[in-house]
Scaffold this active site. Structure first.
Site, PDB file in Angstrom:
ATOM      1  N   PHE A   1       0.752  -1.017  -0.151  1.00  0.00           N
ATOM      2  CA  PHE A   1      -0.174   0.094  -0.080  1.00  0.00           C
ATOM      3  C   PHE A   1       0.926   1.283  -0.042  1.00  0.00           C
ATOM      4  O   PHE A   1       1.617   1.483   0.908  1.00  0.00           O
ATOM      5  CB  PHE A   1      -0.833  -0.134   1.332  1.00  0.00           C
ATOM      6  CG  PHE A   1      -1.698   1.130   1.487  1.00  0.00           C
ATOM      7  CD1 PHE A   1      -2.855   1.557   0.958  1.00  0.00           C
ATOM      8  CD2 PHE A   1      -1.223   2.159   2.341  1.00  0.00           C
ATOM      9  CE1 PHE A   1      -3.660   2.618   1.150  1.00  0.00           C
ATOM     10  CE2 PHE A   1      -1.925   3.156   2.684  1.00  0.00           C
ATOM     11  CZ  PHE A   1      -3.282   3.209   2.094  1.00  0.00           C
TER      12      PHE A   1
ATOM     13  N   GLU B   1       4.924   9.479   1.116  1.00  0.00           N
ATOM     14  CA  GLU B   1       5.805  10.076   0.284  1.00  0.00           C
ATOM     15  C   GLU B   1       7.037  10.735   1.294  1.00  0.00           C
ATOM     16  O   GLU B   1       6.356  10.955   2.324  1.00  0.00           O
ATOM     17  CB  GLU B   1       5.440  11.109  -0.602  1.00  0.00           C
ATOM     18  CG  GLU B   1       4.399  10.337  -1.687  1.00  0.00           C
ATOM     19  CD  GLU B   1       4.030  11.133  -2.568  1.00  0.00           C
ATOM     20  OE1 GLU B   1       4.366  12.579  -2.920  1.00  0.00           O
ATOM     21  OE2 GLU B   1       3.236  10.970  -3.736  1.00  0.00           O
TER      22      GLU B   1
ATOM     23  N   GLY C   1       7.440  13.840   1.296  1.00  0.00           N
ATOM     24  CA  GLY C   1       7.023  15.274   1.608  1.00  0.00           C
ATOM     25  C   GLY C   1       5.515  14.816   2.277  1.00  0.00           C
ATOM     26  O   GLY C   1       4.966  16.045   2.408  1.00  0.00           O
TER      27      GLY C   1
ATOM     28  N   GLU D   1       0.219   4.399  10.698  1.00  0.00           N
ATOM     29  CA  GLU D   1      -1.270   4.311  10.466  1.00  0.00           C
ATOM     30  C   GLU D   1      -2.003   5.347  11.303  1.00  0.00           C
ATOM     31  O   GLU D   1      -2.807   5.209  12.101  1.00  0.00           O
ATOM     32  CB  GLU D   1      -1.842   2.797  10.935  1.00  0.00           C
ATOM     33  CG  GLU D   1      -1.153   1.772   9.871  1.00  0.00           C
ATOM     34  CD  GLU D   1      -2.142   0.444   9.897  1.00  0.00           C
ATOM     35  OE1 GLU D   1      -3.537   0.513  10.042  1.00  0.00           O
ATOM     36  OE2 GLU D   1      -1.456  -0.415   9.174  1.00  0.00           O
TER      37      GLU D   1
HETATM   38  C1  LIG Z   1       7.580   1.179   9.793  1.00  0.00           C
HETATM   39  C2  LIG Z   1       6.634   1.791   8.992  1.00  0.00           C
HETATM   40  C3  LIG Z   1       5.780   1.225   8.063  1.00  0.00           C
HETATM   41  C4  LIG Z   1       4.962   1.772   7.313  1.00  0.00           C
HETATM   42  N1  LIG Z   1       4.229   1.433   6.303  1.00  0.00           N
HETATM   43  C5  LIG Z   1       3.412   2.160   5.550  1.00  0.00           C
HETATM   44  C6  LIG Z   1       2.758   1.610   4.330  1.00  0.00           C
HETATM   45  O1  LIG Z   1       2.642   0.423   4.161  1.00  0.00           O
HETATM   46  N2  LIG Z   1       2.300   2.478   3.614  1.00  0.00           N
HETATM   47  C7  LIG Z   1       2.289   3.760   3.625  1.00  0.00           C
HETATM   48  O2  LIG Z   1       1.783   4.506   2.634  1.00  0.00           O
HETATM   49  N3  LIG Z   1       2.874   4.572   4.753  1.00  0.00           N
HETATM   50  C8  LIG Z   1       3.345   3.683   5.681  1.00  0.00           C
HETATM   51  N4  LIG Z   1       4.296   4.212   6.597  1.00  0.00           N
HETATM   52  C9  LIG Z   1       4.142   5.642   6.929  1.00  0.00           C
HETATM   53  C10 LIG Z   1       3.485   6.198   8.069  1.00  0.00           C
HETATM   54  O3  LIG Z   1       2.148   6.155   7.903  1.00  0.00           O
HETATM   55  C11 LIG Z   1       3.945   7.690   8.225  1.00  0.00           C
HETATM   56  O4  LIG Z   1       5.209   7.628   8.664  1.00  0.00           O
HETATM   57  C12 LIG Z   1       3.302   8.512   9.355  1.00  0.00           C
HETATM   58  O5  LIG Z   1       1.806   8.726   8.676  1.00  0.00           O
HETATM   59  C13 LIG Z   1       3.750   9.547   9.565  1.00  0.00           C
HETATM   60  O6  LIG Z   1       4.150  10.433   8.595  1.00  0.00           O
HETATM   61  P1  LIG Z   1       5.569  11.119   8.466  1.00  0.00           P
HETATM   62  O7  LIG Z   1       6.629   9.838   8.672  1.00  0.00           O
HETATM   63  O8  LIG Z   1       5.603  11.770   7.148  1.00  0.00           O
HETATM   64  O9  LIG Z   1       5.645  12.075   9.473  1.00  0.00           O
HETATM   65  P2  LIG Z   1       5.053  13.564   9.647  1.00  0.00           P
HETATM   66  O10 LIG Z   1       3.535  13.795   8.882  1.00  0.00           O
HETATM   67  O11 LIG Z   1       6.021  14.669   8.856  1.00  0.00           O
HETATM   68  O12 LIG Z   1       4.892  14.160  10.922  1.00  0.00           O
HETATM   69  C14 LIG Z   1       6.040  14.393  11.836  1.00  0.00           C
HETATM   70  C15 LIG Z   1       5.774  14.705  13.246  1.00  0.00           C
HETATM   71  O13 LIG Z   1       4.692  15.861  13.064  1.00  0.00           O
HETATM   72  C16 LIG Z   1       3.487  15.706  13.758  1.00  0.00           C
HETATM   73  N5  LIG Z   1       2.615  16.125  12.974  1.00  0.00           N
HETATM   74  C17 LIG Z   1       2.278  16.206  11.759  1.00  0.00           C
HETATM   75  N6  LIG Z   1       1.010  16.825  11.482  1.00  0.00           N
HETATM   76  C18 LIG Z   1       0.581  17.461  12.645  1.00  0.00           C
HETATM   77  C19 LIG Z   1      -0.355  18.306  12.914  1.00  0.00           C
HETATM   78  N7  LIG Z   1      -1.398  18.796  12.467  1.00  0.00           N
HETATM   79  N8  LIG Z   1      -0.352  18.561  14.553  1.00  0.00           N
HETATM   80  C20 LIG Z   1       0.512  18.283  15.290  1.00  0.00           C
HETATM   81  N9  LIG Z   1       1.466  17.416  15.072  1.00  0.00           N
HETATM   82  C21 LIG Z   1       1.653  17.105  13.610  1.00  0.00           C
HETATM   83  C22 LIG Z   1       3.485  14.101  13.547  1.00  0.00           C
HETATM   84  O14 LIG Z   1       2.473  13.397  14.461  1.00  0.00           O
HETATM   85  C23 LIG Z   1       4.700  13.637  13.821  1.00  0.00           C
HETATM   86  O15 LIG Z   1       5.273  13.810  15.079  1.00  0.00           O
HETATM   87  C24 LIG Z   1       4.825   3.337   7.570  1.00  0.00           C
HETATM   88  C25 LIG Z   1       5.637   4.084   8.491  1.00  0.00           C
HETATM   89  C26 LIG Z   1       6.734   3.347   9.296  1.00  0.00           C
HETATM   90  C27 LIG Z   1       7.660   4.089   9.969  1.00  0.00           C
END
Ligand SMILES: Cc1cc2nc3c(=O)[nH]c(=O)nc-3n(C[C@H](O)[C@H](O)[C@H](O)COP(=O)(O)OP(=O)(O)OC[C@H]3O[C@@H](n4cnc5c(N)ncnc54)[C@H](O)[C@@H]3O)c2cc1C
Length: 389
Positions: free
Chosen positions: A126, A130, A132, A364
């Protein structure tokens, strides 16, 4: 109100419990020693043998409709099963399942993707996140442009679970920049690896790696759109939503196993002439853990129960995931503390769980996003405080 399980639920729960004890827990030592080697935690052949063994016991297609040969046991039963499977470090799931959104495929897509995935012949991933765009998937940049009867996809995805092993991906791309992503701007595509996307592992602090996916002028036939053009965002949210209460359920099983280890160890570890279990400092860690595990259990089961009733359970699923993932991180920390230096070694699964559980607060939907969803539901009046269901 009846909190007891039916005879059928008890029987299924007990069978999975025995399967975990007999088949999976004994593999943990080997799994710890081969960390990072297999995405399935253990050798893939052994993993498939175990799935076949489980199938012989009737555990196949837990969430799959009967029309596709599944058992379709429902959400509460799935939660109870996830609790049992969570008791082992081995990241095992029963075979016969496919991503919920693959059911939106047309007949040909069902033959080509859904059914082979259910049968274990194909592996999906899935791909929404990205570099960004994580918490805010509406800012994805991967784009698909129409070219005759094909779409051409360019972009990059990251942290994609199973992306190194998958032979096809459900990838989300912007197809109409004039529309908001939530409002028809994003489409989901079924894209075979042979169509040209590539992957690279992303090392993490956990036991195995998700993948980075690269799309460079990947040509995808137009009949590979999943659902409708513009339906991508809602499909993506449906995929993410269903995992939340299952993550909480798995956290319950893991935490129960860890708590049992702490209870056993504290009874036999003697310091200053007494078992550490006699010390209030230790007892409080055990008691706090027991209370929080129980709370998560009911949160997760309530979210699952709502799903079984056909009710909107998004609020409850967020609450279960938020509380459950934090609970498991607190419990593993306490259990490590109770074990002293032993807890920090690689002789026991505690340190591995300490690392692996951390991601439950991130994927998630991070803690912060769950807080945001729950608060928004309250502030906008989407849910009523104190409402029974
Ligand atoms: C091991 C692993 C498996 C994964 N598997 C999948 C997968 O199969 N498919 C897929 O599509 N994705 C996957 N992901 C991605 C995952 O869903 C994202 O890492 C997650 O949603 C957080 O996004 P980000 O890492 O870009 O953090 P960011 O969105 O950049 O967030 C950084 C920090 O800011 C905080 N933050 C962001 N927005 C706000 C807000 N509005 N208010 C307050 N705080 C905020 C966040 O909570 C976090 O603490 C996976 C991630 C990991 C680590």
């Amino acid at each position: 109100m009846d909190f007891s399980l039916s005879d059928e639920q008890k029987m299924i729960q007990q069978t999975v419990h025995s399967f975990v004890e007999r088949e999976l827990i004994p593999l943990e030592r080997e799994m710890m020693q081969s960390e990072g080697k297999y995405s399935t935690g253990i050798e893939p052949e052994l993993y498939h043998e175990l799935q076949a063994k489980a199938k012989a016991l009737g555990f196949w297609g837990i969430n799959t409709p009967e029309a596709y040969g599944g058992a379709n046991l429902g959400a509460v039963m799935s939660a109870l099963i996830a609790m049992e499977l969570g008791r082992t470090l081995v990241p095992f799931t029963f075979g016969g399942n496919a991503d919920n959104i693959l059911y939106y495929g047309n007949e040909q897509q069902k033959q080509e993707y859904l059914i082979p995935t259910i049968e274990g012949k194909r592996r999906s991933c899935f791909a929404l996140t990205e570099p960004g765009a994580g918490s805010d998937p509406s800012s994805i940049r991967t784009a698909a442009v129409k070219d005759g009867n094909h779409w051409i996809i360019n972009g990059q995805k990251v942290f994609i679970t199973g992306g190194n092993e998958a032979d096809f991906t459900m990838v989300f791309a912007v197809t109409d920049r004039d529309k908001a992503p939530q409002n028809g701007g994003v489409t989901c595509f079924l894209v075979d690896r042979e169509m040209g996307w590539t992957s690279r592992p992303v090392p993490t602090m956990g036991g195995w790696s998700p993948a980075e996916l690269f799309f460079e002028n990947v040509r995808v036939p137009e009949d590979h759109v999943l659902g409708e053009v513009g339906q991508g965002f809602s499909l993506g949210m449906q995929w993410i939503g269903q995992g939340r209460w299952l993550i909480a359920s798995r956290c319950v099983g893991t935490s129960e196993r860890l708590l049992q280890m702490a209870v056993d160890y504290s009874r036999q570890r003697v310091t200053f002439g007494q078992p550490i279990a006699n010390r209030q400092a230790i007892q409080w860690m055990l008691a706090d853990s027991a209370v929080e595990i129980q709370a998560t259990k009911w949160l997760a089961l309530h979210a699952a129960w709502k799903a079984d009733q056909g009710l909107d359970n998004r609020h409850e699923a967020s609450m279960a995931k938020l509380f459950g993932s934090n609970m498991a991180n607190r419990v593993v920390d306490r259990v490590m503390q109770v074990h002293g230096g032993m807890g920090y070694t690689r002789e026991m699964p505690i340190e591995r769980w300490y690392r692996d559980l951390r991601v439950t607060r991130i994927y998630e939907g991070t803690d912060e996003i769950q807080h945001f969803i729950i608060a928004r539901n309250l502030l906008k009046g989407y849910v009523k405080i104190g409402a029974w269901e």
